[in-house]
Write a protein that holds these residues in place. Sequence first.
Motif, PDB file in Angstrom:
ATOM      1  N   LYS A 206       0.820  -1.214   0.000  1.00 48.93           N
ATOM      2  CA  LYS A 206       0.000   0.000   0.000  1.00 48.93           C
ATOM      3  C   LYS A 206       0.856   1.267   0.000  1.00 48.93           C
ATOM      4  CE  LYS A 206      -0.661   0.113   4.998  1.00 48.93           C
ATOM      5  NZ  LYS A 206      -1.599   0.210   6.104  1.00 48.93           N
ATOM      6  N   GLY A 213       0.131   6.616  -6.609  1.00 44.23           N
ATOM      7  CA  GLY A 213      -1.129   7.349  -6.598  1.00 44.23           C
ATOM      8  C   GLY A 213      -0.920   8.854  -6.553  1.00 44.23           C
ATOM      9  N   MET A 214       0.191   9.278  -5.931  1.00 46.09           N
ATOM     10  CA  MET A 214       0.502  10.704  -5.875  1.00 46.09           C
ATOM     11  C   MET A 214       1.079  11.190  -7.200  1.00 46.09           C
ATOM     12  SD  MET A 214      -0.435  11.940  -3.046  1.00 46.09           S
ATOM     13  CE  MET A 214       0.316  13.544  -3.176  1.00 46.09           C
ATOM     14  N   LYS A 323       5.952   0.839  12.190  1.00 41.79           N
ATOM     15  CA  LYS A 323       6.296   1.987  13.030  1.00 41.79           C
ATOM     16  C   LYS A 323       7.710   1.879  13.567  1.00 41.79           C
ATOM     17  CE  LYS A 323       1.631   2.554  14.378  1.00 41.79           C
ATOM     18  NZ  LYS A 323       0.624   2.416  15.380  1.00 41.79           N
TER      19      LYS A 323
ATOM     20  N   LYS B  67     -10.235   2.655 -10.262  1.00 44.09           N
ATOM     21  CA  LYS B  67      -8.787   2.740 -10.399  1.00 44.09           C
ATOM     22  C   LYS B  67      -8.353   2.894 -11.854  1.00 44.09           C
ATOM     23  CE  LYS B  67      -7.213   0.528  -6.188  1.00 44.09           C
ATOM     24  NZ  LYS B  67      -6.337  -0.493  -5.611  1.00 44.09           N
ATOM     25  N   GLY B 107      -6.450  12.748  -8.037  1.00 45.50           N
ATOM     26  CA  GLY B 107      -5.913  12.202  -6.788  1.00 45.50           C
ATOM     27  C   GLY B 107      -6.638  10.943  -6.359  1.00 45.50           C
ATOM     28  N   MET B 108      -6.012  10.218  -5.428  1.00 43.08           N
ATOM     29  CA  MET B 108      -6.608   8.949  -5.013  1.00 43.08           C
ATOM     30  C   MET B 108      -6.432   8.732  -3.517  1.00 43.08           C
ATOM     31  SD  MET B 108      -7.091   5.638  -6.918  1.00 43.08           S
ATOM     32  CE  MET B 108      -8.194   4.463  -6.185  1.00 43.08           C
ATOM     33  N   PHE B 110      -6.977   5.583  -0.723  1.00 44.78           N
ATOM     34  CA  PHE B 110      -7.109   4.134  -0.817  1.00 44.78           C
ATOM     35  C   PHE B 110      -7.916   3.537   0.335  1.00 44.78           C
ATOM     36  CE2 PHE B 110      -3.524   5.453  -3.230  1.00 44.78           C
ATOM     37  CZ  PHE B 110      -3.501   4.630  -4.341  1.00 44.78           C
ATOM     38  N   GLN B 112      -7.006   1.127   2.517  1.00 45.12           N
ATOM     39  CA  GLN B 112      -6.225   1.136   3.748  1.00 45.12           C
ATOM     40  C   GLN B 112      -5.523   2.490   3.852  1.00 45.12           C
ATOM     41  OE1 GLN B 112      -5.605  -1.439   5.971  1.00 45.12           O
ATOM     42  NE2 GLN B 112      -7.033  -2.828   4.950  1.00 45.12           N
ATOM     43  N   PRO B 113      -5.597   3.139   5.021  1.00 43.42           N
ATOM     44  CA  PRO B 113      -4.811   4.367   5.170  1.00 43.42           C
ATOM     45  C   PRO B 113      -3.342   4.051   4.897  1.00 43.42           C
ATOM     46  CG  PRO B 113      -6.221   4.003   7.096  1.00 43.42           C
ATOM     47  CD  PRO B 113      -6.321   2.776   6.247  1.00 43.42           C
ATOM     48  N   ASN B 114      -2.699   4.827   4.048  1.00 46.22           N
ATOM     49  CA  ASN B 114      -1.312   4.505   3.694  1.00 46.22           C
ATOM     50  C   ASN B 114      -0.408   5.732   3.703  1.00 46.22           C
ATOM     51  OD1 ASN B 114      -2.401   5.686   1.460  1.00 46.22           O
ATOM     52  ND2 ASN B 114      -2.013   4.018   0.068  1.00 46.22           N
ATOM     53  N   PHE B 116       2.928   7.895   4.315  1.00 47.29           N
ATOM     54  CA  PHE B 116       4.325   7.500   4.207  1.00 47.29           C
ATOM     55  C   PHE B 116       4.960   7.534   5.583  1.00 47.29           C
ATOM     56  CE2 PHE B 116       3.771   9.644  -0.055  1.00 47.29           C
ATOM     57  CZ  PHE B 116       3.602   8.457  -0.734  1.00 47.29           C
ATOM     58  N   SER B 117       6.023   6.752   5.739  1.00 46.59           N
ATOM     59  CA  SER B 117       6.737   6.727   7.018  1.00 46.59           C
ATOM     60  C   SER B 117       7.633   7.957   7.115  1.00 46.59           C
ATOM     61  CB  SER B 117       7.566   5.445   7.109  1.00 46.59           C
ATOM     62  OG  SER B 117       8.301   5.434   8.298  1.00 46.59           O
ATOM     63  N   MET B 118       6.973   9.121   7.183  1.00 45.35           N
ATOM     64  CA  MET B 118       7.702  10.379   7.365  1.00 45.35           C
ATOM     65  C   MET B 118       6.794  11.303   8.166  1.00 45.35           C
ATOM     66  SD  MET B 118       7.526  11.644   3.369  1.00 45.35           S
ATOM     67  CE  MET B 118       8.160  10.250   2.479  1.00 45.35           C
ATOM     68  N   PHE B 126       4.384  16.261   0.356  1.00 47.33           N
ATOM     69  CA  PHE B 126       4.964  15.337  -0.622  1.00 47.33           C
ATOM     70  C   PHE B 126       4.594  15.685  -2.068  1.00 47.33           C
ATOM     71  CE2 PHE B 126       5.174  11.491  -3.155  1.00 47.33           C
ATOM     72  CZ  PHE B 126       6.386  10.960  -2.787  1.00 47.33           C
ATOM     73  N   LEU B 163       2.606   7.762  10.683  1.00 44.06           N
ATOM     74  CA  LEU B 163       2.107   6.454  11.100  1.00 44.06           C
ATOM     75  C   LEU B 163       1.769   6.407  12.592  1.00 44.06           C
ATOM     76  CD1 LEU B 163       4.589   4.278   9.060  1.00 44.06           C
ATOM     77  CD2 LEU B 163       2.150   4.452   8.682  1.00 44.06           C
ATOM     78  N   ARG B 177      -3.042  14.781   2.018  1.00 52.05           N
ATOM     79  CA  ARG B 177      -1.941  14.596   1.078  1.00 52.05           C
ATOM     80  C   ARG B 177      -2.455  14.663  -0.367  1.00 52.05           C
ATOM     81  NH1 ARG B 177       0.848   8.920   1.687  1.00 52.05           N
ATOM     82  NH2 ARG B 177      -1.106   8.279   0.739  1.00 52.05           N
ATOM     83  N   ALA B 178      -3.640  14.054  -0.580  1.00 53.34           N
ATOM     84  CA  ALA B 178      -4.185  14.018  -1.941  1.00 53.34           C
ATOM     85  C   ALA B 178      -4.690  15.387  -2.391  1.00 53.34           C
ATOM     86  CB  ALA B 178      -5.308  12.984  -2.024  1.00 53.34           C
TER      87      ALA B 178
END
Lengths: 323, 276
Positions: A206, A213-214, A323, B67, B107-108, B110, B112-114, B116-118, B126, B163, B177-178
């Motif tokens: 995902k 997607g971005m 995490k 999609k 934009g999209m 999804f 599941q919330p996704n 980024f790990s930032m 972003f 996260l 973000r979108a």
Amino acid sequence: MAMKQLSGAEESHSLSRPPSSVDILFDKSFRALTCTFTWATILLLAFIVYKIGRQAIPAVSTYGLGFLTSTTWDVNAHEFGILPEIWGTLYSSFLALFLGGFFGITIAIFLTQDFLPHKLEMILKNIIELLAAIPSVVYGLWGIYVLIPLIRPVADLLHDNLGWIPFFSTSLSGPGMFPAVLVLSIMILPTVAAISQDAFRAIPHKTKEAAFGMGTTRWEAILRVMLPTASGGIFGALVLGFGRALGETMALAMLVGNANEISLSLFAPANTLAALLALNFPEAGELEASVLMYAACVLLLITLLVNIAGAAIISRTGSGGKK
Amino acid sequence: MLMEAQSQQQATKTHQYDAADVVLDCQAKQIFYSDFLAVRDSHVPIVKNKITGFIGPSGCGKSTVLKSINRMNDLIRGFRFEGNVHFHGMDIYDKKVDPVSVRRNIGMVFQQPNPFSMSIYENVAFGLRLNRYKGDMDEKVEKALRGAALWDEVKNKLKNNGLSLSGGQQQRLCIARAIATEPQVLLMDEPCSALDPIATRQIEELMVQLKERFTVAIVTHNMQQAQRVADQTAFFAVDISRGGRTGYLVEMAPTAELFSNPQEELTKEYLHGEFS
């Protein structure tokens, strides 16, 4: 100690039966056995550290911390210092980490980011891991008979034309830092590549979907999302590779040149702690043996710290993704 | 002759919309995954500043159609789209169109919330950085987070990892973000299916606010959700008659009309819970 067992079979027609006493005995002895082996391994590590430390005591009390900062190694004069070896160990390992790390991470990206069909990815992954199966002494021989003659023209060219740069300030006489670093980086490459690949594969699909997607291109997805997400795992891979480079002995003993010098030059001969130990113990007297044990303690301490740091980083970041 | 009959049938299925209101017109004739025909004959016009809901049983192709609209399915090996999607006078499936530019404009969000790990800030920034936005980044990030009804909850911890938020907050972060790059169309693929009822309600309220600035298309398996938020609803079903499992559009109409007075027998049965 018999446990109370819930038995449904007596009153109803249930097919459930409590575990028999044999089952319980087997369960308990299996648990005891695994427990014993685990502790035995830990005790063994403690025993090794204890024994080396004990035998190093005479040298520690004679030379103290000055041992770490002195640069002479004179058996006849009973003067010992391992600063050049500490320098050589760290310098060669850092350079190897730089080279091997770069290639390892690049390979990991290539093999995990859908550049190839999955089957081919797996085949290449296994072939690269085979590099780890080549014995160290074979790498040493290959370095002496193949690599050194191969790099000599390049080294001469660099020294003749760019000799003013400290890295190229001496000419390559044969064994030296440069061939040692090249071989060392090949040796740590499979470690770095394998663990970095795990870090990339651990990123949930995902996350990749979010990047595309971005509206990222493939490179933007890799550089801006995948690489930062996997960075924890990659860092752990680098630390473990570094730990491996620090302790590597045979290939370095054959290639590094065994010179008690501190030099920035890549073409100068040097020495590392592991090579020092391997080459000096056969003729060591009582005092020198203790000195070598002291040097072994220093090496052990460095590698243990690096490995613990690496393992801690990997477990803390869960190889990226989570995490 | 046959073509004419089909197009007439199509006309009865899909409510007539004023062409000027349709910002994006998706005409999926056939969508394949390798040899598998996943969707056929689905014409879904997306009306400007409205929410279009896609409903239907599992496997009816509603997500596949959604999609396809921003070419996300191009990432799937073997995917093939026959038909066209008209957006600003061009077909986004035209060979000359770069799918990357399509995704930057559509934009999209999804299932599941996704995030980024930032950091939360970097998550929102972003897309702006990706599009080399040179203006006031802080202002845009705040605007997007306010737009996603998340600003008050995170304004004091913008440096925390995205996260670290709860599931509902993560999903609103993904919405922020979108929308940060202000795409004209926002696609949402079951955005509440991983969320609890409270977070779901927050997202639904947010969607209604969002349609003032954006055009929204949402896939949902929750018919109440479609009734609550969607202005237009498209109902898809699965055709298993020819041995496959092919989804297709059964009928599309303004939501109130579709739910109160469905034209097709299948729609009636589905709305009455006679099959799922």
